[in-house]
Design a protein around this motif. Structure first.
Motif, PDB file in Angstrom:
ATOM      1  N   GLY A 121       0.290  32.606  -5.234  1.00 39.76           N
ATOM      2  CA  GLY A 121       1.132  33.444  -4.395  1.00 39.76           C
ATOM      3  C   GLY A 121       1.173  33.040  -2.936  1.00 39.76           C
ATOM      4  O   GLY A 121       1.931  33.626  -2.155  1.00 39.76           O
ATOM      5  N   GLU A 122       0.379  32.038  -2.546  1.00 36.59           N
ATOM      6  CA  GLU A 122       0.347  31.596  -1.151  1.00 36.59           C
ATOM      7  C   GLU A 122       1.616  30.811  -0.810  1.00 36.59           C
ATOM      8  O   GLU A 122       2.031  29.932  -1.559  1.00 36.59           O
ATOM      9  CB  GLU A 122      -0.877  30.722  -0.901  1.00 36.59           C
ATOM     10  N   PRO A 123       2.233  31.106   0.344  1.00 36.30           N
ATOM     11  CA  PRO A 123       3.453  30.390   0.738  1.00 36.30           C
ATOM     12  C   PRO A 123       3.136  29.070   1.424  1.00 36.30           C
ATOM     13  O   PRO A 123       2.026  28.862   1.941  1.00 36.30           O
ATOM     14  CB  PRO A 123       4.126  31.362   1.707  1.00 36.30           C
ATOM     15  N   GLY A 124       4.106  28.179   1.455  1.00 36.04           N
ATOM     16  CA  GLY A 124       3.935  26.903   2.133  1.00 36.04           C
ATOM     17  C   GLY A 124       5.263  26.327   2.580  1.00 36.04           C
ATOM     18  O   GLY A 124       6.328  26.821   2.210  1.00 36.04           O
ATOM     19  N   ILE A 125       5.181  25.287   3.391  1.00 33.32           N
ATOM     20  CA  ILE A 125       6.359  24.568   3.885  1.00 33.32           C
ATOM     21  C   ILE A 125       6.385  23.184   3.242  1.00 33.32           C
ATOM     22  O   ILE A 125       5.387  22.458   3.266  1.00 33.32           O
ATOM     23  CB  ILE A 125       6.331  24.425   5.422  1.00 33.32           C
ATOM     24  N   LEU A 126       7.540  22.806   2.690  1.00 32.85           N
ATOM     25  CA  LEU A 126       7.712  21.501   2.047  1.00 32.85           C
ATOM     26  C   LEU A 126       8.680  20.655   2.860  1.00 32.85           C
ATOM     27  O   LEU A 126       9.799  21.080   3.156  1.00 32.85           O
ATOM     28  CB  LEU A 126       8.255  21.674   0.627  1.00 32.85           C
ATOM     29  N   GLU A 127       8.246  19.459   3.215  1.00 35.15           N
ATOM     30  CA  GLU A 127       9.109  18.486   3.875  1.00 35.15           C
ATOM     31  C   GLU A 127       9.465  17.390   2.873  1.00 35.15           C
ATOM     32  O   GLU A 127       8.577  16.786   2.266  1.00 35.15           O
ATOM     33  CB  GLU A 127       8.418  17.897   5.096  1.00 35.15           C
ATOM     34  N   CYS A 128      10.759  17.121   2.732  1.00 30.38           N
ATOM     35  CA  CYS A 128      11.248  16.122   1.780  1.00 30.38           C
ATOM     36  C   CYS A 128      11.617  14.847   2.540  1.00 30.38           C
ATOM     37  O   CYS A 128      12.479  14.879   3.424  1.00 30.38           O
ATOM     38  CB  CYS A 128      12.466  16.650   1.026  1.00 30.38           C
ATOM     39  N   LYS A 129      10.971  13.747   2.194  1.00 25.46           N
ATOM     40  CA  LYS A 129      11.193  12.483   2.886  1.00 25.46           C
ATOM     41  C   LYS A 129      11.572  11.399   1.886  1.00 25.46           C
ATOM     42  O   LYS A 129      11.268  11.492   0.697  1.00 25.46           O
ATOM     43  CB  LYS A 129       9.932  12.048   3.639  1.00 25.46           C
ATOM     44  N   SER A 130      12.226  10.368   2.389  1.00 23.59           N
ATOM     45  CA  SER A 130      12.522   9.189   1.569  1.00 23.59           C
ATOM     46  C   SER A 130      12.355   7.966   2.448  1.00 23.59           C
ATOM     47  O   SER A 130      12.489   8.029   3.669  1.00 23.59           O
ATOM     48  CB  SER A 130      13.943   9.247   1.005  1.00 23.59           C
ATOM     49  N   CYS A 131      12.037   6.846   1.838  1.00 19.01           N
ATOM     50  CA  CYS A 131      11.826   5.616   2.597  1.00 19.01           C
ATOM     51  C   CYS A 131      12.116   4.427   1.700  1.00 19.01           C
ATOM     52  O   CYS A 131      12.307   4.572   0.488  1.00 19.01           O
ATOM     53  CB  CYS A 131      10.401   5.550   3.146  1.00 19.01           C
ATOM     54  N   LEU A 147      20.769  13.301   1.103  1.00 14.39           N
ATOM     55  CA  LEU A 147      21.172  13.412  -0.291  1.00 14.39           C
ATOM     56  C   LEU A 147      19.971  13.406  -1.244  1.00 14.39           C
ATOM     57  O   LEU A 147      20.024  13.987  -2.330  1.00 14.39           O
ATOM     58  CB  LEU A 147      22.121  12.260  -0.649  1.00 14.39           C
ATOM     59  N   LEU A 148      18.888  12.745  -0.812  1.00 15.38           N
ATOM     60  CA  LEU A 148      17.705  12.650  -1.664  1.00 15.38           C
ATOM     61  C   LEU A 148      16.777  13.862  -1.542  1.00 15.38           C
ATOM     62  O   LEU A 148      15.839  13.992  -2.334  1.00 15.38           O
ATOM     63  CB  LEU A 148      16.931  11.377  -1.334  1.00 15.38           C
ATOM     64  N   GLU A 149      17.020  14.736  -0.573  1.00 15.71           N
ATOM     65  CA  GLU A 149      16.148  15.899  -0.401  1.00 15.71           C
ATOM     66  C   GLU A 149      16.042  16.756  -1.668  1.00 15.71           C
ATOM     67  O   GLU A 149      14.929  17.120  -2.072  1.00 15.71           O
ATOM     68  CB  GLU A 149      16.620  16.752   0.777  1.00 15.71           C
ATOM     69  N   PRO A 150      17.155  17.104  -2.318  1.00 14.29           N
ATOM     70  CA  PRO A 150      17.027  17.916  -3.547  1.00 14.29           C
ATOM     71  C   PRO A 150      16.233  17.207  -4.635  1.00 14.29           C
ATOM     72  O   PRO A 150      15.515  17.858  -5.409  1.00 14.29           O
ATOM     73  CB  PRO A 150      18.486  18.142  -3.981  1.00 14.29           C
ATOM     74  N   ILE A 151      16.345  15.881  -4.705  1.00 10.03           N
ATOM     75  CA  ILE A 151      15.594  15.125  -5.716  1.00 10.03           C
ATOM     76  C   ILE A 151      14.107  15.187  -5.403  1.00 10.03           C
ATOM     77  O   ILE A 151      13.270  15.412  -6.295  1.00 10.03           O
ATOM     78  CB  ILE A 151      16.092  13.672  -5.760  1.00 10.03           C
ATOM     79  N   ALA A 152      13.756  14.991  -4.138  1.00 12.11           N
ATOM     80  CA  ALA A 152      12.354  15.079  -3.734  1.00 12.11           C
ATOM     81  C   ALA A 152      11.803  16.478  -4.010  1.00 12.11           C
ATOM     82  O   ALA A 152      10.673  16.633  -4.500  1.00 12.11           O
ATOM     83  CB  ALA A 152      12.205  14.724  -2.261  1.00 12.11           C
ATOM     84  N   ALA A 210       3.174  20.588   2.605  1.00 13.63           N
ATOM     85  CA  ALA A 210       3.203  19.468   1.662  1.00 13.63           C
ATOM     86  C   ALA A 210       4.419  18.595   1.946  1.00 13.63           C
ATOM     87  O   ALA A 210       5.408  19.051   2.530  1.00 13.63           O
ATOM     88  CB  ALA A 210       3.236  19.967   0.224  1.00 13.63           C
ATOM     89  N   PHE A 211       4.297  17.349   1.503  1.00 11.22           N
ATOM     90  CA  PHE A 211       5.416  16.405   1.562  1.00 11.22           C
ATOM     91  C   PHE A 211       5.766  15.975   0.144  1.00 11.22           C
ATOM     92  O   PHE A 211       4.897  15.882  -0.727  1.00 11.22           O
ATOM     93  CB  PHE A 211       5.039  15.161   2.361  1.00 11.22           C
ATOM     94  N   SER A 212       7.034  15.694  -0.041  1.00 13.78           N
ATOM     95  CA  SER A 212       7.478  14.985  -1.231  1.00 13.78           C
ATOM     96  C   SER A 212       8.256  13.778  -0.733  1.00 13.78           C
ATOM     97  O   SER A 212       9.366  13.909  -0.215  1.00 13.78           O
ATOM     98  CB  SER A 212       8.364  15.871  -2.115  1.00 13.78           C
ATOM     99  N   ALA A 213       7.632  12.607  -0.841  1.00 10.68           N
ATOM    100  CA  ALA A 213       8.217  11.374  -0.321  1.00 10.68           C
ATOM    101  C   ALA A 213       8.598  10.465  -1.487  1.00 10.68           C
ATOM    102  O   ALA A 213       7.757  10.154  -2.332  1.00 10.68           O
ATOM    103  CB  ALA A 213       7.229  10.660   0.604  1.00 10.68           C
ATOM    104  N   VAL A 214       9.852  10.042  -1.537  1.00 11.18           N
ATOM    105  CA  VAL A 214      10.339   9.196  -2.629  1.00 11.18           C
ATOM    106  C   VAL A 214      10.837   7.874  -2.066  1.00 11.18           C
ATOM    107  O   VAL A 214      11.323   7.798  -0.946  1.00 11.18           O
ATOM    108  CB  VAL A 214      11.473   9.893  -3.429  1.00 11.18           C
ATOM    109  N   TRP A 215      10.713   6.794  -2.872  1.00 14.47           N
ATOM    110  CA  TRP A 215      11.218   5.489  -2.444  1.00 14.47           C
ATOM    111  C   TRP A 215      11.738   4.666  -3.613  1.00 14.47           C
ATOM    112  O   TRP A 215      12.036   3.487  -3.446  1.00 14.47           O
ATOM    113  CB  TRP A 215      10.134   4.704  -1.715  1.00 14.47           C
TER     114      TRP A 215
END
Length: 344
Positions: free
Chosen positions: A123-133, A78-83, A167-172
């Motif tokens: 214009g460079e592409p990347g992969i984003l991983e969304c994490k929460s802890c 559920l927190l992935e869209p927020i991250a 990249a990561f987007s980690a929220v807590w």
């Protein structure tokens, strides 16, 4: 390297069908697969499982154990869209949903679906991983750190996607100024080659029925994992005769058990001494909860607080309502190892 193979779109797919695709591909024609969440377990750095337990699941010899924290996992989803939102807002990169499942162009066993993709300003592409802890795990993201088990996952994804930026987007928490980490990762071909060399060995071990060992695994995790794999002890089984190579381990265990026993006696003696001194302090405290003594060098703080705990009187319940007691009685199992030695 080449662009990945698009296998299927997982949008709207049931979890059961997704697991089937993830295990053997959408056509069911891949004997064994590896996904991003498998990599840490294969390398023996997963906090949750061991290579042997994971191998047994992949071989179909044990079932994947139920997750101990399903609500926490759901919260993570559920927190992935927020991250993802805060990553886009903080970096200015464009975040894109991608619900496809991909296959590595050169390693057919390697499958991946990503939390999000992003496009940088150049214009460079990347992969984003969304994490929460939780807050107590936030320190593992401090100062740009990335937990190793997540780093391996993202490096695997960069290889499958054939892109250079991750990249990561980690929220807590609920303050994006202090409760958010946005570490980045650049593709490293040397590390990538090392990862896929290990993954090829893993696939070989599955194909040739050669299980991994517990070497290098944290002891508590290893013991918990072995308990899941082999279950409860069986009294009818014969006594195991150990080869001589185990003598040094058994002798050391006997010695350590003896030391523990000696320390336990010392601890009991020290606790009795603390109790004796506590009587003198309690006589002064009476019904007060807190006390203090300041000297020229120290400040002693004394807490003497009453705490009430409630528990069920199982003896009374069993006597008065035996049927209810039997209905709600539960049991737990554990196996404790003890080694003793007898001179011959």
């Amino acid at each position: 390297m080449a662009a990945p193979i698009l296998l299927c779109d997982t949008k709207g797919m049931s979890n059961e069908r997704w697991l089937q695709c993830r295990a053997h591909g959408p056509k069911g024609d891949i004997p064994y697969t590896v996904g991003g969440s498998d990599v840490a377990a294969i390398f023996g750095v997963s906090p949750w499982t061991t290579p042997l337990e994971h191998w047994m699941v992949k071989k179909g010899r044990i079932k994947n154990p139920p997750k101990p924290n399903p609500d926490q996992l759901q919260m993570g989803h559920l927190l992935e869209p927020i991250a993802a939102y805060w990553y886009e807002k903080k970096t200015g990169h464009t975040v894109i949903d991608d619900t496809n499942m991909y296959q590595h162009a050169d390693f057919p066993f390697a499958l991946a679906d990503f939390d999000r993709r992003f496009i940088r300003a150049d214009g460079e592409p990347g992969i984003l991983e969304c994490k929460s802890c939780s807050y107590h795990k936030a320190s593992s993201w401090a100062d740009g750190q990335i937990p190793l088990y997540y780093e391996l996952q993202l490096r695997f994804y960069l290889a499958v996607a054939d892109v250079n930026h991750g990249a990561f987007s980690a929220v807590w928490g609920n303050n994006p100024e202090t409760d958010l980490a946005l570490p980045t990762l650049e593709r490293d071909k040397a590390k990538e080659d090392m990862i896929f060399e290990r993954l090829e060995q893993w696939i070989w071990s599955l194909e040739h029925d050669v299980p991994p060992t517990m070497e290098g695994i944290a002891p508590k995790l290893a013991l918990d994992s072995l308990a899941k794999i082999y279950g409860a002890s069986q009294p009818a089984l014969p006594t195991i005769e150990f080869p001589m190579k185990y003598e040094k381990y058994l002798r050391r265990m006997v010695a350590l058990q003896g030391e523990i026993g000696e320390h336990e006696e010392e601890i009991k003696r020290l606790l009795k001494e603390v109790e004796a001194h506590s009587v003198r302090i309690a006589e002064v405290m009476k019904a007060h909860e807190h006390g203090v003594l300041e000297t020229t060098t120290d400040k002693f703080l004394i807490d003497f607080v009453t705490k009430t705990s409630t528990r069920t009187d199982t003896t009374g319940l069993k006597k008065k309502y035996p049927l209810i007691y039997d209905e709600f009685r539960s049991s737990s199992t554990s196996r404790k190892m003890k080694v003793s030695v007898q001179p011959l």
